[in-house]
Design a protein around this motif. Structure first.
Motif, mmCIF file in Angstrom:
data_model
loop_
_atom_site.group_PDB
_atom_site.id
_atom_site.type_symbol
_atom_site.label_atom_id
_atom_site.label_comp_id
_atom_site.label_asym_id
_atom_site.label_seq_id
_atom_site.Cartn_x
_atom_site.Cartn_y
_atom_site.Cartn_z
ATOM 1 N N GLN A 22 6.762 -18.089 51.080
ATOM 2 C CA GLN A 22 5.607 -17.426 51.678
ATOM 3 C C GLN A 22 4.587 -18.418 52.217
ATOM 4 O O GLN A 22 3.928 -18.162 53.220
ATOM 5 C CB GLN A 22 4.940 -16.498 50.657
ATOM 6 C CG GLN A 22 3.833 -15.632 51.245
ATOM 7 C CD GLN A 22 4.333 -14.724 52.358
ATOM 8 O OE1 GLN A 22 5.367 -14.081 52.228
ATOM 9 N NE2 GLN A 22 3.594 -14.670 53.469
ATOM 10 N N TYR A 48 5.177 -21.156 53.692
ATOM 11 C CA TYR A 48 5.604 -21.569 55.025
ATOM 12 C C TYR A 48 5.193 -20.519 56.057
ATOM 13 O O TYR A 48 4.682 -20.846 57.135
ATOM 14 C CB TYR A 48 7.123 -21.749 55.073
ATOM 15 C CG TYR A 48 7.666 -22.823 54.171
ATOM 16 C CD1 TYR A 48 7.035 -24.053 54.038
ATOM 17 C CD2 TYR A 48 8.851 -22.625 53.452
ATOM 18 C CE1 TYR A 48 7.542 -25.049 53.213
ATOM 19 C CE2 TYR A 48 9.377 -23.616 52.633
ATOM 20 C CZ TYR A 48 8.711 -24.819 52.512
ATOM 21 O OH TYR A 48 9.222 -25.800 51.703
ATOM 22 N N PHE A 49 5.431 -19.268 55.709
ATOM 23 C CA PHE A 49 5.095 -18.189 56.638
ATOM 24 C C PHE A 49 3.590 -18.136 56.899
ATOM 25 O O PHE A 49 3.150 -17.945 58.037
ATOM 26 C CB PHE A 49 5.571 -16.844 56.089
ATOM 27 C CG PHE A 49 7.060 -16.735 55.901
ATOM 28 C CD1 PHE A 49 7.922 -17.556 56.606
ATOM 29 C CD2 PHE A 49 7.596 -15.812 55.021
ATOM 30 C CE1 PHE A 49 9.302 -17.461 56.442
ATOM 31 C CE2 PHE A 49 8.967 -15.707 54.845
ATOM 32 C CZ PHE A 49 9.826 -16.535 55.553
ATOM 33 N N ASP A 50 2.808 -18.292 55.844
ATOM 34 C CA ASP A 50 1.351 -18.246 55.996
ATOM 35 C C ASP A 50 0.863 -19.369 56.910
ATOM 36 O O ASP A 50 -0.019 -19.161 57.755
ATOM 37 C CB ASP A 50 0.672 -18.362 54.630
ATOM 38 C CG ASP A 50 0.884 -17.131 53.765
ATOM 39 O OD1 ASP A 50 1.249 -16.081 54.324
ATOM 40 O OD2 ASP A 50 0.685 -17.226 52.540
ATOM 41 N N ASP A 81 1.831 -18.589 60.548
ATOM 42 C CA ASP A 81 0.985 -17.529 61.109
ATOM 43 C C ASP A 81 -0.428 -18.014 61.419
ATOM 44 O O ASP A 81 -1.139 -17.398 62.214
ATOM 45 C CB ASP A 81 0.917 -16.340 60.142
ATOM 46 C CG ASP A 81 2.215 -15.556 60.095
ATOM 47 O OD1 ASP A 81 3.028 -15.704 61.034
ATOM 48 O OD2 ASP A 81 2.431 -14.811 59.117
ATOM 49 N N SER A 101 14.958 -19.222 57.725
ATOM 50 C CA SER A 101 13.756 -18.391 57.681
ATOM 51 C C SER A 101 12.605 -19.007 58.477
ATOM 52 O O SER A 101 11.887 -18.303 59.196
ATOM 53 C CB SER A 101 13.324 -18.169 56.228
ATOM 54 O OG SER A 101 14.310 -17.480 55.501
ATOM 55 N N VAL A 102 12.437 -20.326 58.359
ATOM 56 C CA VAL A 102 11.364 -21.001 59.092
ATOM 57 C C VAL A 102 11.624 -20.945 60.592
ATOM 58 O O VAL A 102 10.698 -20.751 61.385
ATOM 59 C CB VAL A 102 11.225 -22.459 58.605
ATOM 60 C CG1 VAL A 102 10.360 -23.274 59.566
ATOM 61 C CG2 VAL A 102 10.616 -22.486 57.208
ATOM 62 N N ALA A 161 10.754 -17.380 61.666
ATOM 63 C CA ALA A 161 9.310 -17.163 61.609
ATOM 64 C C ALA A 161 8.601 -17.928 62.721
ATOM 65 O O ALA A 161 7.645 -17.433 63.329
ATOM 66 C CB ALA A 161 8.770 -17.586 60.248
ATOM 67 N N GLN A 207 9.099 -16.085 66.033
ATOM 68 C CA GLN A 207 8.267 -14.886 66.122
ATOM 69 C C GLN A 207 6.805 -15.245 66.378
ATOM 70 O O GLN A 207 6.104 -14.546 67.127
ATOM 71 C CB GLN A 207 8.407 -14.069 64.829
ATOM 72 C CG GLN A 207 9.768 -13.424 64.683
ATOM 73 C CD GLN A 207 9.917 -12.635 63.405
ATOM 74 O OE1 GLN A 207 9.245 -12.894 62.410
ATOM 75 N NE2 GLN A 207 10.819 -11.670 63.409
ATOM 76 N N ARG A 208 6.342 -16.334 65.761
ATOM 77 C CA ARG A 208 4.968 -16.770 66.008
ATOM 78 C C ARG A 208 4.787 -17.198 67.454
ATOM 79 O O ARG A 208 3.768 -16.889 68.085
ATOM 80 C CB ARG A 208 4.602 -17.915 65.058
ATOM 81 C CG ARG A 208 3.151 -18.397 65.201
ATOM 82 C CD ARG A 208 2.169 -17.279 64.995
ATOM 83 N NE ARG A 208 0.788 -17.709 65.154
ATOM 84 C CZ ARG A 208 -0.242 -16.875 65.310
ATOM 85 N NH1 ARG A 208 -0.039 -15.552 65.339
ATOM 86 N NH2 ARG A 208 -1.463 -17.334 65.441
#
Length: 236
Positions: free
Chosen positions: A2, A4-6, A9, A152-153, A156, A159-160
């Motif tokens: 999470q 990484y996702f934060d 984003d 996953s990275v 993500a 998508q960003r």
């Protein structure tokens, strides 16, 4: 995961997203990688595809461009059609190959590009892309955790980038010379090469590039190319 996702984003620049994803992949042991983004309604093998790469042998990159392999590399399209992670070896066997395909795969063997795999990246409104990842050893030797983080990275990050592209300001006005510099930049030419082509000094080309980055609200050439292709500012 999470965290990484934060972090992704929170990034507001395409180049920053690419660099962050690259650094995470390197931390996981990835030796080389690439990200291929194609304008909507175009093919992955189109010469309008913008390619960001890291870790590849410079001689391979020169050879790839000289031989026109961007238009003949069948792996991105085969991976996207497959819809899931696919090794380069499996992609080579996924369909019949033309002579130019055979030449491409023979060349990858010579440059020791053997153990990598491709990842299809899905975005909103069919804005899909492709990532190529190579740990330098067979996928069977990579842990599930490492593969999971890298995949996953990559997703993500794509998508960003799609979100940032959708937030684009109105199309900026570029001068004729700026369009020329941007077009050659999109073709992967260096400052010195562009200077030779246009009969300018490298410093002048660098100045034009800085103006282009400012008008496009990006910080580097990769971000400029991705955004310019999306806006239709250049045709390759």
């Amino acid at each position: 995961m999470q965290r990484y996702f934060d972090q992704i984003d929170a990034l507001s620049d395409i180049g920053a997203v690419l660099r962050y994803a690259r650094d995470i992949c390197r931390d996981q042991g990835v030796e080389r990688m690439s990200y291929h983004v194609t304008p909507l309604f175009d093919e992955p093998s189109s010469t309008t595809t913008a390619v960001y790469s890291s870790g590849y042998n410079k001689e391979w990159l020169k050879y790839y461009e000289r031989e026109g392999f961007l238009a003949h590399d069948p792996i991105p399209e085969r991976v996207l059609n497959f819809g899931a992670m696919m090794t380069w070896k499996d992609a080579a066997l996924a369909a019949s190959n033309s002579p130019i395909h055979d030449a491409y795969f023979e060349s990858t063997q010579k440059f020791d590009l053997i153990h990598g795999f491709g990842i299809p990246l899905f975005g909103p409104r069919s804005r899909d892309a492709y990532a190529s990842i190579d740990f330098g050893r067979p996928v069977s030797e990579i842990s599930k955790e490492q593969l999971g983080i890298v995949r996953s990275v990559a997703q993500a990050g794509h998508q960003r980038i799609c979100v940032l592209l959708d937030q684009t300001e109105p199309i900026p006005a570029l001068s004729e010379r700026e369009v020329e510099v941007l077009t050659w930049t999109a073709k992967g030419k260096s400052y010195s090469a562009i200077a030779t082509i246009l009969g300018l000094s490298p410093d002048t080309v660098k100045t034009y590039s800085k103006r282009i980055y400012a008008k496009l609200d990006v910080t580097d050439r990769v971000g400029a190319v991705v955004k310019a292709l999306k806006l239709g500012l250049v045709r390759i």
